[in-house]
Design an enzyme around this catalytic site. Structure first.
Site, PDB file in Angstrom:
ATOM      1  N   ASP A   8     -32.204 -26.181  31.687  1.00  0.00           N
ATOM      2  CA  ASP A   8     -31.986 -25.789  30.298  1.00  0.00           C
ATOM      3  C   ASP A   8     -30.571 -25.218  30.186  1.00  0.00           C
ATOM      4  OD1 ASP A   8     -32.663 -25.211  27.589  1.00  0.00           O
ATOM      5  OD2 ASP A   8     -33.059 -23.136  28.150  1.00  0.00           O
ATOM      6  N   ASP A  10     -28.935 -23.171  26.938  1.00  0.00           N
ATOM      7  CA  ASP A  10     -28.751 -21.897  26.252  1.00  0.00           C
ATOM      8  C   ASP A  10     -29.623 -20.824  26.892  1.00  0.00           C
ATOM      9  OD1 ASP A  10     -27.910 -20.013  24.468  1.00  0.00           O
ATOM     10  OD2 ASP A  10     -28.604 -21.026  22.667  1.00  0.00           O
TER      11      ASP A  10
END
Length: 257
Positions: A8, A10
């Protein structure tokens, strides 16, 4: 052992416009050891090229093939389901580009699908038009169901919030492709080219990254550099395989040394 990483962005690689300390060094280590990895995101606004550019400005040099978005997952799946289909799109250029790359045409006349992604360009005229199309038979598709997205000064409505309006208006439930959908996780793993048990999922969100990894049988790693605190784990019936302060903590992971 051939391993691969789904990562991932952010809260894991950066926060807003700031690189999380040591994230660039971890990615560089994967590159030096030729270990496959994909940045996997529920943001459909940016194209793979846009994400590559953003990362490069933060000092992380990767190729477009290292980026896998929910827009890509959505477009690929729908192209397999209905080759050369059509869609009315509520979303930005990242979603549009992914659909065009997979031969799905944009149409406001009896489309096969109404597809909703993140964006700031939608208005109530578009919602009304989409509602009528869904009631005439177009299938409601969501790139993800995230209710909101983090911004510098708080949150903004996410794709899930827009989808909720259409679901309420039509009584139809959206089919979602983004995390934690197995469709996105399975397609991303296939692109990595590694076996299920050798796939690592690194994320900062229990409701998308970690549950998706757990359900797919991946090794799930929660970083605390994003939106989840260690005490939050008490709220969930499932747990990650590993909890670490940040992605830099994985520099000493046995599988990498």
């Amino acid at each position: 052992m051939d391993i691969g990483f789904l990562i991932d962005m952010d809260g894991v690689i950066y926060k807003g416009k700031e690189l999380i300390k040591g994230a660039d060094l971890f990615i560089k280590k994967l590159q030096e050891k030729k270990i496959p990895f994909l940045f996997i995101t529920n943001n459909s606004q940016r194209s793979r090229r846009d994400v590559k550019l953003k990362l490069s400005k933060m000092g992380i040099d990767v190729t477009e093939s290292n980026v896998f978005t929910c827009a890509t997952a959505t477009a690929r799946f729908l192209a397999k389901q209905k080759p050369n289909g059509s869609a009315y799109v509520i979303g930005d250029s990242g979603l549009m580009n992914a659909l065009h790359d997979n031969n799905i045409a944009n149409s406001d006349s009896d489309p096969d699908y109404v597809i909703v992604g993140e964006g700031t360009s939608f208005n109530m005229n578009m919602i009304e038009a989409a509602t009528k199309m869904i009631m005439k038979g177009a299938k409601l598709i969501a790139t993800n169901l995230d209710p909101n997205c983090p911004v510098v000064d708080g949150i903004r409505p996410g794709c899930g919030a827009i989808v909720a309006m259409l679901e309420t208006a039509t009584g139809k439930k959206a089919f979602s492709m983004g995390k934690p959908s197995p469709i996105m996780f399975r397609e991303a793993r296939k692109e990595l080219g590694v076996r299920t048990e050798n796939t690592f999922m690194i994320g900062d969100t229990m409701e998308t990254d970690i549950i998706g990894g757990v359900e797919m049988g991946y090794k799930s790693i929660l970083v605390l550099s994003g939106g989840t605190k260690k005490e939050d784990l008490n709220n969930f019936a499932y747990h990650p395989d590993k909890v670490i302060p940040s992605i830099y903590s994985l520099m000493d992971l046995p599988e990498l040394n």
